[in-house]
Design a protein around this motif. Sequence first.
Motif, PDB file in Angstrom:
ATOM      1  N   GLY A 105      13.902  19.772 -88.864  1.00 11.40           N
ATOM      2  CA  GLY A 105      14.683  19.407 -87.691  1.00 11.40           C
ATOM      3  C   GLY A 105      13.820  18.698 -86.670  1.00 11.40           C
ATOM      4  N   TYR A 106      14.415  18.449 -85.497  1.00 10.49           N
ATOM      5  CA  TYR A 106      13.748  17.726 -84.422  1.00 10.49           C
ATOM      6  C   TYR A 106      13.024  18.714 -83.501  1.00 10.49           C
ATOM      7  CZ  TYR A 106      16.651  13.657 -85.676  1.00 10.49           C
ATOM      8  OH  TYR A 106      17.248  12.608 -86.319  1.00 10.49           O
ATOM      9  N   PRO A 107      11.684  18.735 -83.483  1.00 10.57           N
ATOM     10  CA  PRO A 107      10.974  19.686 -82.628  1.00 10.57           C
ATOM     11  C   PRO A 107      11.076  19.308 -81.156  1.00 10.57           C
ATOM     12  CG  PRO A 107       9.414  18.197 -83.661  1.00 10.57           C
ATOM     13  CD  PRO A 107      10.772  17.883 -84.252  1.00 10.57           C
ATOM     14  N   ASP A 108      11.244  20.316 -80.314  1.00 11.48           N
ATOM     15  CA  ASP A 108      11.438  20.086 -78.889  1.00 11.48           C
ATOM     16  C   ASP A 108      10.317  20.788 -78.109  1.00 11.48           C
ATOM     17  OD1 ASP A 108      12.539  19.796 -76.266  1.00 11.48           O
ATOM     18  OD2 ASP A 108      14.545  19.685 -77.095  1.00 11.48           O
ATOM     19  N   ASN A 109      10.637  21.803 -77.322  1.00 12.57           N
ATOM     20  CA  ASN A 109       9.624  22.461 -76.489  1.00 12.57           C
ATOM     21  C   ASN A 109       8.661  23.312 -77.309  1.00 12.57           C
ATOM     22  OD1 ASN A 109      10.486  21.582 -73.880  1.00 12.57           O
ATOM     23  ND2 ASN A 109      12.244  22.936 -74.076  1.00 12.57           N
ATOM     24  N   LEU A 110       7.426  23.400 -76.815  1.00 13.66           N
ATOM     25  CA  LEU A 110       6.401  24.263 -77.390  1.00 13.66           C
ATOM     26  C   LEU A 110       5.990  25.299 -76.355  1.00 13.66           C
ATOM     27  CD1 LEU A 110       4.076  21.612 -79.068  1.00 13.66           C
ATOM     28  CD2 LEU A 110       5.583  23.202 -80.249  1.00 13.66           C
ATOM     29  N   MET A 111       5.780  26.532 -76.801  1.00 16.18           N
ATOM     30  CA  MET A 111       5.411  27.595 -75.877  1.00 16.18           C
ATOM     31  C   MET A 111       4.465  28.576 -76.559  1.00 16.18           C
ATOM     32  SD  MET A 111       5.781  28.783 -72.848  1.00 16.18           S
ATOM     33  CE  MET A 111       7.217  27.837 -72.331  1.00 16.18           C
ATOM     34  N   ARG A 112       3.360  28.904 -75.870  1.00 14.32           N
ATOM     35  CA  ARG A 112       2.465  29.934 -76.398  1.00 14.32           C
ATOM     36  C   ARG A 112       3.156  31.286 -76.340  1.00 14.32           C
ATOM     37  NH1 ARG A 112      -2.846  29.499 -77.475  1.00 14.32           N
ATOM     38  NH2 ARG A 112      -3.022  31.747 -77.168  1.00 14.32           N
ATOM     39  N   GLY A 113       3.038  32.060 -77.421  1.00 14.54           N
ATOM     40  CA  GLY A 113       3.599  33.395 -77.471  1.00 14.54           C
ATOM     41  C   GLY A 113       2.515  34.437 -77.642  1.00 14.54           C
ATOM     42  N   GLU A 114       2.897  35.598 -78.128  1.00 19.29           N
ATOM     43  CA  GLU A 114       1.932  36.671 -78.338  1.00 19.29           C
ATOM     44  C   GLU A 114       1.088  36.395 -79.574  1.00 19.29           C
ATOM     45  OE1 GLU A 114       4.335  40.162 -78.593  1.00 19.29           O
ATOM     46  OE2 GLU A 114       4.507  40.398 -76.426  1.00 19.29           O
ATOM     47  N   ALA A 115      -0.069  37.057 -79.630  1.00 18.55           N
ATOM     48  CA  ALA A 115      -0.959  37.012 -80.799  1.00 18.55           C
ATOM     49  C   ALA A 115      -1.394  35.594 -81.142  1.00 18.55           C
ATOM     50  CB  ALA A 115      -0.283  37.675 -82.001  1.00 18.55           C
TER      51      ALA A 115
END
Length: 349
Positions: A267-277
């Motif tokens: 699919g079309y990648p949109d926002n990126l966000m750092r998560g846990e671990a």
Amino acid sequence: MKKALLFLLLAAVLLVAYLLLWPVPVRAVAWAAPPAPGYSGAHAANTRLAGLQQIDLGGEEGPEQVLLGPDGLLYTTVASGKVLRMAPDGTQLQTHVDTGGRVLGFDFDRAGRLVAADAMRGLLRVDPQGAVTVLSARWRDDPVRYADAVVVSRRPETPEQMFFTDASTRFGAQAFGGTFEASVLDILEQSATGRVLVYDSASGRTERVAHGLSFANGIALSADEQTLLVAETGRYRIWAIPARARELDLSNGPAGGARVLLDNLPGYPDNLMRGEAGRFWVGLVKPRNPVIDRMAARPLLREITLRLPRAAWPIPKAYGHVFAFTEDGRVEADWQDPAGAYPDTTGLT
């Protein structure tokens, strides 16, 4: 009978002339779309995203990014230009600021102030009282036309830098009728004019990190802040780009230490966000469409598409999809909702 045939022939000639010659804003470029992988392997079809609880935003539409602020409140941006904030359970909804533009991605600086990528106005900073300052609206003499996402460096031993994407230098959100309209034009054209910029808080200078991206979208920093992760929406991939790089041309592929971290996504990648671990989460706003992929090498067909009624455009179907990956590109979690009850999963925190 002859008059009727002549009329039909004339109508057919006019229709063909319209489909071939009517002016459209794009100059479509041929490119090689990789064969779609389908939902297999790490992205095997599942229903882990089904049954979502929706938060009432008081009639506002188009939440783009969602993030917990340093004050413990949940923030999101909506189509009206407002940045909303609320308790983490969705209660106590209020307007934090209305920029008069359209904020998409945002982050917080080291002083806890909101830093926003406003598709209409550029890179902005909002103080606790709601006053808005434009930090960067151009690179050299070239305006920022579609600020899309931003991430702020936080390591105390380094100067504060704000890395942000300018999704398209061809189709500005303000000049072409809004963020959706401009994104459709850019991805249909495939001229790859998106770029990554960086604003230095101390000097007030804006520099260009990289260019040659097909709709540069979400952006995040690695844990050591040496690498930028950037979603290239129009080519279904995510890049890893050295944060120290300047003036990288990625239009012909990897260069200057930049590499494709995740390629040929479903699919079309949109926002990126750092998560846990140490994981990163990305929203796939829409799934791949086989009609669009088949037109990759046929630029004329893409231009003809824009001459059709919008109802005939090959807009991908609604399909909820988010996934998590590590800094070395290993997919560790994948959540989907094939029913598309929430049709545009742009990102998550």
